[in-house]
Design an enzyme around this catalytic site. Sequence first.
Site: not given
Ligand code: FUB
Length: 317
Positions: A29, A199
């Site tokens: 991320d 997301e």
């Molecule tokens: O790294 C944790 C979670 O995995 C993030 O919040 C999401 O976007 C995914 O990348």
Amino acid sequence: MSEPFYKYSELPNKKEESGNPIFSGWYADPEAVVFDNKYWIYPTSSLPFEQQLYMDAFSSEDLVNWEKHPKVLSIENISWLRKALWAPAVIEANGKYYFYFGANDIKNNEEIGGIGVAVADTPIGPFKDVLGKPLIGKIVNGAQPIDQFVFKDDDGQYYMYYGGWGHCNIVKMGTDLISIVPFEDGTMYKEVTPENYVEGPFMLKRNGKYYFMWSEGDWNGPDYSVAYAIADSPFGPFRRMGQILKQDKNIATGAGHHSIIKGLDKDEWYIVYHRHPLGDTDGNHRVTCIDRMYFSQDGSILPVEMTNTGVKAASLR
Ligand code: FUB
């Protein structure tokens, strides 16, 4: 034993090409930003959720040689953090640095967690939670409160896009940047979810157009990817144009949750993202990578070519 801490001028064996991943370790991320002519990356520590209790930062003068700044945000400075410290968004404003984070991976509105904000006087912290509780701690419009991105429009107004579980909301930030305020119609949350959204929202403005991007698929698996839309307003509507980043059987799988930074030239763009090494099926085994991103003449984004070589040195001065 603490890890070695190098000043850029003292870095051993400076390189001319970044390679991918750009630094070692499991990091996901990545939030890439420019502060004071220097590149910064703030990633999630890609570990089992119970161990995700701190975040490191990385800085570079040239995108190639990176200096690690350990634990710029950590559990000592967030009283309500229990696990799953995720997906930083960091901005410089009001003479300070604001670090927005997701915490605790809440599954319902009885749990404590969500999106918090920490502040520091420098980009290496120590960042300290300012509210003593989440800024956004409830599930609104079906969006898990994670994966925030803070965008400043040309009129100076800051907005936050956020949301997991296939829903994305936009909220308007107060001038103190540690509060959210109502929109003109009195509402606090507007859902702006595009087709296929999962997301990891990101917003970029170029030539007056709003480029909204997000991640699709399951972050644990090979199909994780990035898609985008173009709109005339920060509120959309965001009509899906297609994918710009996805797995390549010769390079890596599960490429997603990205951010974008601009180099010195007028149209010099870099995409910073995480991906899984080929053949590795552990969902947390995510590494941070960088590649060039190009716009075509008509304003669309060309599919990104993932590489093992990364990018060439590019100073901001
Ligand atoms: O790294 C944790 C979670 O995995 C993030 O919040 C999401 O976007 C995914 O990348």
